[in-house]
Design a protein around this motif. Structure first.
Motif, PDB file in Angstrom:
ATOM      1  N   PHE A  34      -8.181  -0.128  -8.368  1.00 23.49           N
ATOM      2  CA  PHE A  34      -7.306  -0.271  -7.197  1.00 23.49           C
ATOM      3  C   PHE A  34      -6.608  -1.632  -7.204  1.00 23.49           C
ATOM      4  CE2 PHE A  34      -6.468  -1.505  -2.789  1.00 23.49           C
ATOM      5  CZ  PHE A  34      -5.661  -0.456  -2.398  1.00 23.49           C
ATOM      6  N   THR A  50       1.892  -2.920  -8.447  1.00 23.43           N
ATOM      7  CA  THR A  50       2.833  -2.684  -7.345  1.00 23.43           C
ATOM      8  C   THR A  50       3.547  -3.981  -6.966  1.00 23.43           C
ATOM      9  OG1 THR A  50       1.427  -0.909  -6.501  1.00 23.43           O
ATOM     10  CG2 THR A  50       3.045  -1.823  -4.972  1.00 23.43           C
ATOM     11  N   LEU A  99       0.838  -1.208   0.000  1.00 21.73           N
ATOM     12  CA  LEU A  99       0.000   0.000   0.000  1.00 21.73           C
ATOM     13  C   LEU A  99       0.870   1.254   0.000  1.00 21.73           C
ATOM     14  CD1 LEU A  99      -2.804  -0.924   2.572  1.00 21.73           C
ATOM     15  CD2 LEU A  99      -3.120  -0.543   0.131  1.00 21.73           C
ATOM     16  N   LEU A 101       3.775   5.651  -5.680  1.00 20.67           N
ATOM     17  CA  LEU A 101       3.698   5.664  -7.150  1.00 20.67           C
ATOM     18  C   LEU A 101       2.505   6.485  -7.624  1.00 20.67           C
ATOM     19  CD1 LEU A 101       4.538   1.928  -7.948  1.00 20.67           C
ATOM     20  CD2 LEU A 101       5.993   3.920  -8.333  1.00 20.67           C
ATOM     21  N   THR A 159       7.578  -4.584  -7.345  1.00 19.94           N
ATOM     22  CA  THR A 159       8.448  -4.892  -6.192  1.00 19.94           C
ATOM     23  C   THR A 159       9.146  -6.242  -6.394  1.00 19.94           C
ATOM     24  OG1 THR A 159       6.597  -5.837  -4.946  1.00 19.94           O
ATOM     25  CG2 THR A 159       7.132  -3.558  -4.492  1.00 19.94           C
ATOM     26  N   GLN A 175      -3.870  -1.552  -9.602  1.00 18.23           N
ATOM     27  CA  GLN A 175      -2.710  -0.828  -9.059  1.00 18.23           C
ATOM     28  C   GLN A 175      -1.904  -1.723  -8.117  1.00 18.23           C
ATOM     29  OE1 GLN A 175      -4.218   2.647  -7.052  1.00 18.23           O
ATOM     30  NE2 GLN A 175      -4.616   3.773  -8.938  1.00 18.23           N
ATOM     31  N   MET A 176      -2.620  -2.481  -7.286  1.00 19.41           N
ATOM     32  CA  MET A 176      -1.921  -3.350  -6.330  1.00 19.41           C
ATOM     33  C   MET A 176      -1.182  -4.489  -7.049  1.00 19.41           C
ATOM     34  SD  MET A 176      -2.126  -2.226  -3.220  1.00 19.41           S
ATOM     35  CE  MET A 176      -2.041  -3.527  -1.987  1.00 19.41           C
ATOM     36  N   VAL A 193       3.990   1.553  -1.114  1.00 20.26           N
ATOM     37  CA  VAL A 193       4.651   1.699  -2.420  1.00 20.26           C
ATOM     38  C   VAL A 193       3.634   2.185  -3.453  1.00 20.26           C
ATOM     39  CG1 VAL A 193       5.900   0.504  -4.262  1.00 20.26           C
ATOM     40  CG2 VAL A 193       6.375  -0.079  -1.881  1.00 20.26           C
ATOM     41  N   ARG A 194       2.445   1.622  -3.395  1.00 21.12           N
ATOM     42  CA  ARG A 194       1.369   2.029  -4.313  1.00 21.12           C
ATOM     43  C   ARG A 194       1.042   3.516  -4.131  1.00 21.12           C
ATOM     44  NH1 ARG A 194      -3.568   4.331  -2.914  1.00 21.12           N
ATOM     45  NH2 ARG A 194      -4.790   4.401  -4.807  1.00 21.12           N
TER      46      ARG A 194
END
Lengths: 199, 83
Positions: free
Chosen positions: B40, B47, A189, A195, B51, B43-44, A191-192
């Motif tokens: 959302f 992410t 969360l 960004l 990573t 987006q996750m 890092v999101r």
């Protein structure tokens, strides 16, 4: 084809025999992550590099006693965590990884009925190669990870970057599996959010 | 019926495949109707993928060669004392 376990056993034997090439292989695979995890604990890059170096010396000194009850990576990271925690303790700080008292700051994104206050953006073109605010996306991801508290930072590095099993990560950090999942979610969360602020 | 906040709280569990059948179904139902949550979750996922694609390995540069040599020389210096 040798299994992963057999390959690791052969690598451990080579390390125990003082094979420099075997050490270089293991060093290059883990050193960046060792320094990143240690920096979260000792809060200083130069000290973290010293802790990583002490860890490698300890690994090579005691490799003949490694019994393979965990993966080699887990064993190395356990040694690192002990050394980093001892260093922090000498500076008067007790470091725990359970994330107690931390929040994910997500509640502010919702109204009283749990609906989005602002519609999340569509990140259609976010690729590792893309440049945002003059830096590559990966540099921003790295900076966001560097800013995380020690528990979240360690979990995301060990799980996402090093690919360690959930059980190993829990054992290294002394946390429960439920706790580890919460920390990983909070780390993502954060890092999101970092960004999203650049989009 | 899950709220958007419920979906966001369970986002990692969904993308990591850790939810049971019933919870996954509830999440999918919400996502089919809610553009915000759909975005959302996207987006996750991005992410998570970013990573996981950060390079874990060190560059094989001169500094590292020096550090490796320092570690090995420290080891050999200490060995006679360690028995």
């Amino acid at each position: 084809m040798p299994t992963a376990g057999a390959k690791e056993a052969a690598l451990v034997q080579r390390l125990a025999a003082g094979d420099r090439a075997a050490f270089e292989q293991v060093y290059h695979r883990h050193n960046t992550s060792l320094v990143r995890v240690a920096t979260g604990v000792v809060r200083n890059r130069a000290t973290a590099e010293e802790v990583a170096q002490e860890t490698w010396v300890a690994v090579l000194k005691s490799i003949s006693g490694f019994e393979g009850r965990s993966s080699l990576a887990s064993w190395i990271f356990s040694i690192l965590i002990n050394k980093a925690r001892s260093r922090a303790k000498r500076e008067g700080r007790i470091v725990s990884f359970d994330g107690a008292g931390e929040d994910d700051n997500l509640a502010a994104a919702f109204d009283g009925r749990g609906r989005w206050k602002n519609m999340p953006e569509l990140w259609e073109t976010l690729t590792p190669e893309r440049i945002l605010a003059g830096r590559s996306v990966m540099a921003h991801v790295n900076a966001a990870i560097e800013a995380l508290p020690p528990g979240q930072r360690s979990v995301i590095i060990l799980r996402a970057q090093q690919g360690l099993d959930a059980d190993d990560v829990c054992a290294i950090l002394g946390i429960s599996e439920g706790n580890m999942r919460v920390l990983l979610h909070r780390a993502r969360l954060a890092v999101r959010t970092a960004l999203d602020g650049l989009m | 019926m899950l709220s958007c906040q419920d979906v966001a709280t369970r986002a990692s569990a969904l993308i990591d495949g850790e939810l049971g059948t019933w919870q996954t179904l509830q999440m999918r139902l919400h996502l089919a109707m809610c553009k915000g949550c759909h975005r959302f979750i996207g987006q996750m996922q991005t992410t998570r993928d970013l990573t996981e694609s950060l390079p874990a390995a060190d560059a094989q540069d001169e500094d590292n060669e020096d550090r490796i040599s320092a570690i090995l020389s420290q080891l050999y210096e200490e060995k006679p004392d360690s028995g």
